[in-house]
Each structure stands twice: as structure tokens, then as C-alpha cells.
Design an enzyme around this catalytic site. Sequence first.
Site, short mmCIF file in Angstrom:
data_model
loop_
_atom_site.label_atom_id
_atom_site.label_comp_id
_atom_site.label_asym_id
_atom_site.label_seq_id
_atom_site.Cartn_x
_atom_site.Cartn_y
_atom_site.Cartn_z
N ASP A 172 6.51 -0.77 -17.18
CA ASP A 172 5.11 -0.62 -16.76
C ASP A 172 4.63 0.81 -16.99
O ASP A 172 4.08 1.45 -16.09
CB ASP A 172 4.94 -1.02 -15.30
CG ASP A 172 3.49 -1.40 -14.96
OD1 ASP A 172 2.71 -1.66 -15.89
OD2 ASP A 172 3.15 -1.43 -13.76
N LYS A 200 0.83 -1.20 0.00
CA LYS A 200 0.00 0.00 0.00
C LYS A 200 0.87 1.26 0.00
O LYS A 200 2.03 1.23 0.39
CB LYS A 200 -0.92 0.01 1.23
CG LYS A 200 -1.84 -1.18 1.35
CD LYS A 200 -2.69 -1.07 2.61
CE LYS A 200 -3.62 -2.26 2.76
NZ LYS A 200 -2.89 -3.49 3.07
N VAL A 201 0.26 2.37 -0.44
CA VAL A 201 0.91 3.67 -0.43
C VAL A 201 0.10 4.59 0.47
O VAL A 201 -1.13 4.68 0.33
CB VAL A 201 1.02 4.28 -1.84
CG1 VAL A 201 1.74 5.62 -1.78
CG2 VAL A 201 1.75 3.33 -2.78
#
Length: 360
Positions: free
Chosen positions: A169, A56-57
Site C-alpha cells: 500500500d 482511528k489514529v
Amino acid sequence: MWWRRRKRQDHFFDVPAEGNTEVHLGQLNQFSLRELRHATNNFSNKYIIGRGGFGKVYKGRLSDGSLVAVKRLEEKSPGGERQFQVEVESFGMAMHRNILRLRGFCMTPTERLLVYPYMVNNSVASWLRDRAMNVAPLDLLTRRRIALGTAQGLSYLHEGCRPKIIHRDIKAANILLDENFEALLGDFGLTKLMDNEDTHVTSAVRGTIGHIPPEYLSTGKVSDKSDVFSYGILLLELITGQRAFDLARLANDDDVMLLDWVKGLLWDRSFERIIDPDLRNNFIEIEVESLIQIALLCTQFSPLQRPMMSEVVKMLEGDSQLAERWEEFQNMEVYIHRHRSDMYIDSTANLSAMELSGPR
């Protein structure tokens, strides 16, 4: 477990063995776990601003008052340790105005955290698809500036870094926007450091559906031209406002892949359907056409036919080579269309009758 001393571009990378939490990498700061817990209210769910395959951020505020984004890698996530290493090395060596700057990190026997400046305008994806109704959309000039900034950042990674850095990406969700809507490339978790090799074979194909180039899917070979393909899809995201892969398009008997959807509309000469509805009353057709041309040059089936990112930068800046390359591209498509029964055809074959004007 993870220890070596490596020199890259005048930077020394000191990465400790497990259990030793002291790391020195260029000018990066090492934050204490206590400091980052305090900044994120003990990693409160209310502070979560993003999620990914590795964790998570969190939005946080440091003791000096500055806002940061804290990426917390989950302890048991597959590849988490490798991602931490790659991001520290990649961001630590990449210094460019269009590359998200790694501010620092935290490393303990049980935690791996990366600290970045907080981007007040979030990502390109959030503006294209999650914008509040009362917020004005990105205009064409801003989108073109985002495209240029992203291209400049990628050109630097491919041609200005030794070893070259392959992002792997590139997509709207990984292009972040600062307070001035300048584009910054983020999320280097899938990065490859290529030394002086042209290609690299990987045992596991990773990336995002719709952005992965065909040669990577079929052979596992990744190169700087893999990023060029993904960049072309990003351009189409900016033009259409749509996702690179979207099952919802099936409801209208359309292609789930954005690239094929755009090609199909061009074949039918339905140019107006391609444009993001947010732009339809506020764009210059010639400028949009040039962006589509660049996108299709970048997403050609053969990696050898795709331009280098430095060439893309020149095209976006108005270099005349776009008109020349576009003419060559169309001639090739006509040839492929006429001989499609005798050779392998990719989805660009249906573009032979497309009539898009060149840049003026």
C-alpha cells in the site's frame, strides 16, 4: 487464538493466547490501556489525526512528555486482529531510518493499540493536497529526497529483510515526514511476509485504487514488483501533486487514473501540464524528466520489466543505468506501437513518440 513463538532475524515473537495480555517482542514497549487513555484524553475526537478501514489514529502525549500517534483498531473491524499481528511483526523486525519505528503496543481482551512516534510534518499527501495557503509547498529538492528515502526503505524491506516484506500500500498518504522532512514508510496493515517466495497469491485484492498493479488485479499475485509499481505511482504524485485516482479529471475529459493521464499528456507533448503548479516556477526540467522516466519504468505492465528497488535507488542517485533502461523502454514501446494489432497492448503503447531527454 493467536499464539506462537517465531524467530525472525534474531528477534523472538511471543504472542499470547487471547486473554493473556503479556507480550514480549524485541525491544518494544507494552503500554497500559490506562496510560494511552490518559495520553489521548480518553480517545477524544479532538485528538483524532487519521482514520482508516481498521480504526482511528489519535495524537497523544505520554507521561514523559513525548508525542505519539496511537492507532486504535476497532474491535469489530474485519481483519483488525490480523492487521495488529502483521504490523507488530513487520515493524518489530524492520529496522531502517526510512521505516516508521513502532514504539510499542497495548493488548487487552477488548483493545488492540499500536503506538508510533508522532510525525510533526504528517504525510506527503497532506503536503501535496491539504497544505494551507500560507505554507510554502515542498520544493523539488525535498520531493526528490522523499522519493530517495522511500526507495531506500522499500529496498531494505525487499532485499534486506528475511523474510522479505511486501508493503502492498505504497502511496503519498502512507509516506510520513519527520521534522527534517525525511521520508518514513508507515501503515504496514496490508503487509505480506514472503519468506523466500517470489510471488504470493492472495484471495482478496487489497490496496488503493490507482496504486494497484495490473497483475495483482487480474491474478491476485503479489510480489516485490507490486510495490515497485505503486512506488512509480507515488513518484507521479510527487511530480504532479495529483491523486492517483481522481474522478474530478473527468470534467476536463481527462483520464481518472494518474498514470494514464500523464501518459496522455506526454503523447501530446504537454509536459508543462504534468508539473505540479506549485513547482512550475521553481524546478529544473531535466530533474523532473528523470523522475518521470523512473516512474514509467516502475509502472511497466510486465512485473519482470520493472526495476528492483535497489536499482531505483541507484537511478535516483544518478547512476547511468537510467539512460540505458530508458532507451530500452522507448525501443520496446516503439515495437509495441507498431505491432499493437497483433498483441495485447497496455496503456504504455501511446508513449512511442515521447521525447524526454535522458539524465545528464
